[in-house]
Design an enzyme around this catalytic site. Structure first.
Site, PDB file in Angstrom:
ATOM      1  N   PRO A 143      11.361 -19.429  32.245  1.00  0.00           N
ATOM      2  CA  PRO A 143      10.225 -20.176  32.724  1.00  0.00           C
ATOM      3  C   PRO A 143       9.818 -19.781  34.127  1.00  0.00           C
ATOM      4  CG  PRO A 143      12.231 -21.490  32.701  1.00  0.00           C
ATOM      5  CD  PRO A 143      12.595 -20.075  32.643  1.00  0.00           C
ATOM      6  N   GLU A 144       8.595 -19.402  34.280  1.00  0.00           N
ATOM      7  CA  GLU A 144       8.008 -19.232  35.597  1.00  0.00           C
ATOM      8  C   GLU A 144       7.122 -20.460  35.825  1.00  0.00           C
ATOM      9  OE1 GLU A 144       6.616 -15.158  36.276  1.00  0.00           O
ATOM     10  OE2 GLU A 144       7.749 -14.527  34.527  1.00  0.00           O
TER      11      GLU A 144
END
Length: 272
Positions: free
Chosen positions: A2-3
DNA sequence: CTGTTAACCTGAGTGC
DNA sequence: TGCACTCAGGTTAACA
């Protein structure tokens, strides 16, 4: 996994299900995350009401009614899911917050690089949060800011923009994509990128992250929102994961190298 | 100080 | 089918 866009997608998915709900029970099945879940975490969280769900960089922050907070980081493979209270437990379901509406917040993380930590009211700041750079979608973030911070830096510009103390939220995918849209090679020394190029890069980072949020993030393997749904931004990738394939703009074969132990792709035709 | 590398951990994919 | 190996969206501790 996840960014920033993926974390924001999770935040938006979780928020409507938990706002105003009380945490009636806490189950910690495996405390061995990036930092161990403290043994008193259940006692810390139990009985508190969730009044807000915010995000700082890639951290989710649950604000509780007494002024305490819970920090959640998804690491590479973390998920936060909203499920019915009787939902079957599967491998890597490490922690549950059971709510007073028959649902639960479940933290699932095969690699256990993520974190679930208490942030007591008595502590004004938090070591994981305090030194973070500006939010890329805020006014504090600009090309001039990047230009100032990068002077005399020899590290690659891609490494530079992935540094959370410079700007939060741009990980391996979105750093590569933003550099492509700005026309800058990822290997360039950060200190040698011009002011005009940083203006383009800041615009690209903002645009790429905003569009990825709109698409619900990028799902390559693990990522899912709070309802388990996939993101769609992977359809908009120009360089990430496309080594050897023709550039979608100029047709040149996308090149791949490693920068700071991370796979990095760029187009020799479009990026200088 | 800056910059690079290894480490944390599991699972999926590849090649033999 | 099995085994050895590589790689993965993040971050930091330990190095040079």
């Amino acid at each position: 996994m996840p960014e920033l866009p993926e974390v924001e997608t999770v935040r938006r998915g979780v928020e409507p299900h938990v706002l105003g709900r009380c945490i009636v029970a806490v189950t910690v099945r495996d405390a061995r995350l990036r930092w161990p879940v403290p043994t008193d975490f259940a006692a810390f969280a139990r009985g508190q009401r969730i009044d807000a769900v915010s995000r700082r960089g890639k951290y989710l922050i649950f604000a509780l009614n007494g002024g305490d907070r819970i920090i959640v980081h998804l690491g590479m493979t973390g998920r936060v899911l909203v499920l019915d209270a009787d939902h079957p437990v599967v491998k890597h379901d490490h922690l549950d917050l059971q709510l007073d509406n028959g649902r639960l917040l479940r933290y699932h993380d095969p690699r256990r690089f993520g974190a679930v930590l208490p942030w007591p009211k008595a502590e004004a700041g938090h070591v994981l949060i305090d030194a973070l750079g500006p939010e890329p979608l805020s006014d504090a973030f600009s090309g001039d800011y990047l230009y100032r911070r990068s002077r005399n830096k020899k590290a690659a510009v891609k490494t530079f923009v992935m540094d959370g103390q410079i700007v939060v939220g741009a990980g391996n995918i979105y750093a590569a994509e933003s550099l492509f849209h700005a026309g800058i090679r990822p290997t360039r020394a950060a200190g040698r990128v011009t002011r005009a190029e940083y203006a383009r890069l800041a615009d690209a980072i903002r645009a790429v992250l905003a569009e990825a949020i709109t698409q619900g993030g990028t799902t390559l393997r693990d990522f899912a929102g709070a309802d388990g749904a996939s993101g769609y931004f992977q359809q908009d990738l120009y360089v990430y994961g496309r080594e050897g394939q023709p550039c979608r703009v100029c047709g040149t074969a996308i090149k791949g190298i490693r920068l700071g132990n991370r796979a990095s792709c760029w187009c020799p035709g479009c990026q200088r």
